[in-house]
Design an enzyme around this catalytic site. Structure first.
Site, PDB file in Angstrom:
ATOM      1  N   HIS A  50      83.166   2.303 -28.392  1.00  0.00           N
ATOM      2  CA  HIS A  50      82.652   3.127 -27.855  1.00  0.00           C
ATOM      3  C   HIS A  50      81.252   2.722 -27.045  1.00  0.00           C
ATOM      4  O   HIS A  50      80.409   2.394 -27.603  1.00  0.00           O
ATOM      5  CB  HIS A  50      82.057   3.927 -28.161  1.00  0.00           C
ATOM      6  CG  HIS A  50      83.729   4.919 -29.061  1.00  0.00           C
ATOM      7  ND1 HIS A  50      84.265   6.116 -28.952  1.00  0.00           N
ATOM      8  CD2 HIS A  50      84.485   4.073 -29.656  1.00  0.00           C
ATOM      9  CE1 HIS A  50      84.634   6.356 -29.722  1.00  0.00           C
ATOM     10  NE2 HIS A  50      85.434   4.968 -29.791  1.00  0.00           N
ATOM     11  N   GLU A  52      78.960   4.893 -25.856  1.00  0.00           N
ATOM     12  CA  GLU A  52      77.656   5.361 -26.569  1.00  0.00           C
ATOM     13  C   GLU A  52      77.873   4.175 -27.372  1.00  0.00           C
ATOM     14  O   GLU A  52      75.986   4.377 -27.365  1.00  0.00           O
ATOM     15  CB  GLU A  52      78.228   7.061 -27.169  1.00  0.00           C
ATOM     16  CG  GLU A  52      78.803   8.111 -26.411  1.00  0.00           C
ATOM     17  CD  GLU A  52      80.150   7.838 -25.910  1.00  0.00           C
ATOM     18  OE1 GLU A  52      80.507   8.807 -25.657  1.00  0.00           O
ATOM     19  OE2 GLU A  52      80.914   6.758 -26.038  1.00  0.00           O
ATOM     20  N   CYS A  80      83.593  12.015 -28.606  1.00  0.00           N
ATOM     21  CA  CYS A  80      84.089  12.114 -29.456  1.00  0.00           C
ATOM     22  C   CYS A  80      82.897  12.454 -30.571  1.00  0.00           C
ATOM     23  O   CYS A  80      81.776  12.416 -30.625  1.00  0.00           O
ATOM     24  CB  CYS A  80      84.877  10.563 -29.603  1.00  0.00           C
ATOM     25  SG  CYS A  80      84.593   9.456 -30.804  1.00  0.00           S
ATOM     26  N   CYS A  83      80.664   9.424 -32.086  1.00  0.00           N
ATOM     27  CA  CYS A  83      79.185   8.894 -31.131  1.00  0.00           C
ATOM     28  C   CYS A  83      79.116  10.225 -31.529  1.00  0.00           C
ATOM     29  O   CYS A  83      77.517  10.536 -31.216  1.00  0.00           O
ATOM     30  CB  CYS A  83      80.430   9.259 -29.361  1.00  0.00           C
ATOM     31  SG  CYS A  83      81.124   7.304 -29.366  1.00  0.00           S
TER      32      CYS A  83
END
EC number: 3.5.4.33
Length: 138
Positions: A50, A52, A80, A83
């Site tokens: 991801h 992040e 999410c 994260c």
């Protein structure tokens, strides 16, 4: 703030060019970008890639510490839950995001853990890149 979100959007556009979900992130310390990332889940065949998490890893490496308690994170889409917990664990005290994710509402996790959250920065641009991406995939 808009300047940093524009840089996060530029990261999202890099993801889009790679046919990844266009989400971008930057991490700032003392006004300087120390980490940036965009989604690479499809390219790397890794569910943890991801934007992040990539930016957090780069920022930690740059400063030589896992504690990012002097940093701010800017991301184009509300993080999410995975994260959000990574942000909490890395001690990032402030998160700014563009578009909200109405399904997840992970900003609640952040706020409950004393993370300052600011939302809606360039939300139209952040939402539009995602909507266009999914519209073109159908």
């Amino acid at each position: 703030m808009d300047k940093l979100m524009r840089i996060a959007l530029a990261e999202a556009k890099k993801a889009e060019k790679k046919e990844e979900v266009p989400i971008g992130c930057v991490i700032v310390k003392d006004g300087k970008i120390i980490g940036r990332g965009h989604n690479l889940r499809e390219s790397k065949k890794d569910p943890l890639e991801h934007a992040e998490l990539i930016a957090i890893r780069k920022a930690a490496k740059k400063i030589g510490d896992w504690r990012l308690n002097q940093c701010e994170l800017y991301v184009t889409l509300e993080p999410c839950p995975m994260c959000a917990w990574a942000i909490i664990q890395s001690r990032i005290p402030k998160v700014t995001y563009g578009a909200s994710d109405p399904k997840l509402k992970s900003s609640r996790i952040l706020k409950k853990n004393k993370i300052k959250v600011k939302s809606g920065i360039m939300k139209e641009e952040c939402r539009e890149i995602l909507q266009d991406f999914f519209k073109n995939r159908r």
